[in-house]
Design an enzyme around this catalytic site. Structure first.
Site, PDB file in Angstrom:
ATOM      1  N   LYS A   1       3.856  -5.177  17.285  1.00 55.05           N
ATOM      2  CA  LYS A   1       2.593  -5.887  17.549  1.00 55.05           C
ATOM      3  C   LYS A   1       1.932  -6.295  16.238  1.00 55.05           C
ATOM      4  O   LYS A   1       2.289  -5.767  15.174  1.00 55.05           O
ATOM      5  CB  LYS A   1       1.672  -4.972  18.358  1.00 55.05           C
ATOM      6  CG  LYS A   1       1.286  -3.688  17.629  1.00 55.05           C
ATOM      7  CD  LYS A   1       0.656  -2.664  18.573  1.00 55.05           C
ATOM      8  CE  LYS A   1       0.279  -1.391  17.825  1.00 55.05           C
ATOM      9  NZ  LYS A   1      -0.123  -0.310  18.745  1.00 55.05           N
TER      10      LYS A   1
ATOM     11  N   ARG B   1      -8.552   5.226  26.866  1.00 52.53           N
ATOM     12  CA  ARG B   1      -8.521   3.793  26.620  1.00 52.53           C
ATOM     13  C   ARG B   1      -7.912   3.181  27.872  1.00 52.53           C
ATOM     14  O   ARG B   1      -8.433   3.402  28.950  1.00 52.53           O
ATOM     15  CB  ARG B   1      -7.676   3.561  25.353  1.00 52.53           C
ATOM     16  CG  ARG B   1      -8.192   2.517  24.424  1.00 52.53           C
ATOM     17  CD  ARG B   1      -7.444   2.516  23.103  1.00 52.53           C
ATOM     18  NE  ARG B   1      -5.992   2.402  23.235  1.00 52.53           N
ATOM     19  CZ  ARG B   1      -5.145   2.367  22.216  1.00 52.53           C
ATOM     20  NH1 ARG B   1      -5.588   2.445  20.987  1.00 52.53           N
ATOM     21  NH2 ARG B   1      -3.851   2.255  22.419  1.00 52.53           N
TER      22      ARG B   1
ATOM     23  N   TYR C   1     -18.167 -11.496  -9.847  1.00 51.91           N
ATOM     24  CA  TYR C   1     -19.472 -11.631  -9.196  1.00 51.91           C
ATOM     25  C   TYR C   1     -20.310 -10.367  -9.367  1.00 51.91           C
ATOM     26  O   TYR C   1     -19.796  -9.246  -9.229  1.00 51.91           O
ATOM     27  CB  TYR C   1     -19.291 -11.854  -7.692  1.00 51.91           C
ATOM     28  CG  TYR C   1     -18.777 -13.214  -7.314  1.00 51.91           C
ATOM     29  CD1 TYR C   1     -19.546 -14.363  -7.498  1.00 51.91           C
ATOM     30  CD2 TYR C   1     -17.518 -13.350  -6.739  1.00 51.91           C
ATOM     31  CE1 TYR C   1     -19.064 -15.616  -7.127  1.00 51.91           C
ATOM     32  CE2 TYR C   1     -17.028 -14.598  -6.356  1.00 51.91           C
ATOM     33  CZ  TYR C   1     -17.808 -15.721  -6.558  1.00 51.91           C
ATOM     34  OH  TYR C   1     -17.335 -16.942  -6.194  1.00 51.91           O
TER      35      TYR C   1
ATOM     36  N   MET D   1     -12.582 -13.755  -3.493  1.00 48.20           N
ATOM     37  CA  MET D   1     -11.703 -14.242  -2.429  1.00 48.20           C
ATOM     38  C   MET D   1     -10.297 -14.526  -2.935  1.00 48.20           C
ATOM     39  O   MET D   1      -9.303 -14.238  -2.272  1.00 48.20           O
ATOM     40  CB  MET D   1     -12.301 -15.496  -1.781  1.00 48.20           C
ATOM     41  CG  MET D   1     -11.575 -15.899  -0.508  1.00 48.20           C
ATOM     42  SD  MET D   1     -12.184 -17.408   0.229  1.00 48.20           S
ATOM     43  CE  MET D   1     -13.820 -16.944   0.733  1.00 48.20           C
TER      44      MET D   1
END
Ligand SMILES: *Cc1c(COP(=O)(O)O)cnc(C)c1O
Length: 379
Positions: free
Chosen positions: A40, A138, A267, A315
């Site tokens: 998955k 769940r 930053y 980023m």
């Protein structure tokens, strides 16, 4: 692993390691037990189709995913594989899962009816795995009597095939957990009834941690995810359990700059050179999945040595302190997860720094990072 020319950032995935990890897990199983490889979330970020193929080559007999779209994607690559979609499905997702010839999960009688109707409509005989919630809290039915009656109902319905009964452990990775034993006892009681009343139905419970800690949890099939990628389900060093990490996250030193004392990186100026030094700039950042929380809180490998990540992860870039007398030159390969020379940075180390688990680290490597699949010789 092989030294391939670096791009700005790349996730190198060793398919042969996945294959060997699967073989090692299969070796753990008693006669008649089989491995279902959980692929998955794009194979925990490693690449679903490639890892599925490697897992099957390593002895896995089945594949599991969470979502119908994942089953459909896997089916395009593997026309003959046995696939189980483990997650909850909306009606259109159910149709997609059935169209992909995937087994599906069920725990409500009304959903069993819907599956039977949709199967008839689509001209297929769906295979159902009845889910028992033994304590995960769940998906699944919590009442064992309701589970048994759903099993009888599905078993008596010719439009569908009763394929399995299953559960999922909440604390298999906690070695001192009593709750694991409680869940196992609950499930074993239902399993015994199923063996008597519905012979041939697959009984399955174990994830990677359960598979490695307790053979009593194996039943007919184990569903292993994290361990097939060579990550330790108990958050320790995978090599101690003869698992080989399959993924390396690499970048390179795009520039090396002189930083006089007091110069800041990134930053918010969250790091300033305490003394004259050299700083390397790596073109990889949180847009690639290197989390911003690693700001001033990680190490990278360059030329076989560890260098601290300094300043704010942005980023697209991050910075590392190469020290005053560095010989590192721009263009040098850098490793954020993986080995270089005699040093290695385990995914477990990165997870610990982020106060999370390895699963989230590899799943978080973004789509911008190409997965490059290689095959190593192995140890
Ligand atoms: C993800 C998942 C697994 C695999 O768990 P690992 O800890 O990665 O081995 C098994 N079963 C279910 C239901 C899952 O959701």
């Amino acid at each position: 692993m092989t030294d391939i020319p670096v791009q700005r950032a790349v996730a190198l995935v060793d398919d042969a390691a996945v294959e060997r990890n699967c073989r090692r897990l299969v070796g753990e199983l008693a006669e008649g037990g089989s491995l279902c490889a959980v692929v998955k979330a794009n194979g925990y970020g490693h690449g679903a189709a490639e890892c599925a193929r490697a897992a099957l080559a390593g002895g896995a007999e089945r594949l599991a995913v969470a979502a119908a779209a994942e089953a459909a994607e896997l089916r395009r690559h593997l026309p003959d594989a046995r696939i189980l979609t483990m997650g909850a499905l909306t009606e259109p997702e159910l149709d997609a899962a059935l169209a992909a010839a995937s087994d599906v999960a069920v725990w409500h009688p009304r959903f069993a009816e819907l599956i039977a109707e949709r199967g008839a409509e689509l001209g297929v005989r769906p295979r159902l795995h009845v889910k028992y919630d033994t304590g995960m809290g769940r998906l699944g039915e919590r009442d064992p009597d309701a589970v048994l009656s759903l099993l009888d109902r599905v078993g008596a319905d010719d439009r569908v095939e009763l394929a399995g009964v299953w559960t999922h452990f909440a604390t298999a990775d906690e070695l001192d957990s009593r709750f694991f034993g409680e869940q196992l006892d609950r499930f074993a009681a239902v399993a015994e009834r199923v063996r008597a009343d519905h012979p041939g139905v697959l009984v399955h419970a174990a994830n990677s941690a359960a598979t490695l800690r307790d053979p009593d949890s194996h039943f007919d099939l184990v569903r292993c995810g994290i361990a097939i990628y060579g990550l330790d389900p108990f958050h320790a060093d995978p090599f101690e359990r003869r698992l080989e990490p399959a993924l390396e996250l690499r970048s390179y030193v795009a520039d090396v700059k002189r930083f006089p004392a007091g110069t800041s990186a990134g930053y918010g100026r969250r790091w300033r050179a305490p003394a004259d030094t050299w700083v390397g700039v790596l073109p990889i950042g949180y847009g690639d999945g290197v989390r911003r929380a690693l700001t001033n809180n990680a190490e990278t490998l360059v030329a076989g040595a560890r260098y601290p990540l300094v300043g704010t992860v942005s980023m697209d870039n991050l910075t590392i302190d190469l020290g005053a007398g560095t010989r590192v030159e721009s263009g040098s390969p850098a490793v954020l997860i993986g080995a270089q020379g005699d040093e290695r940075i385990l995914c477990e180390e990165v997870a610990r720094r982020l106060e999370t688990i390895t699963y989230e680290v590899t799943c978080g490597i973004s789509a911008r990072v190409p997965r490059v699949h290689v095959r190593s010789e192995g140890p």
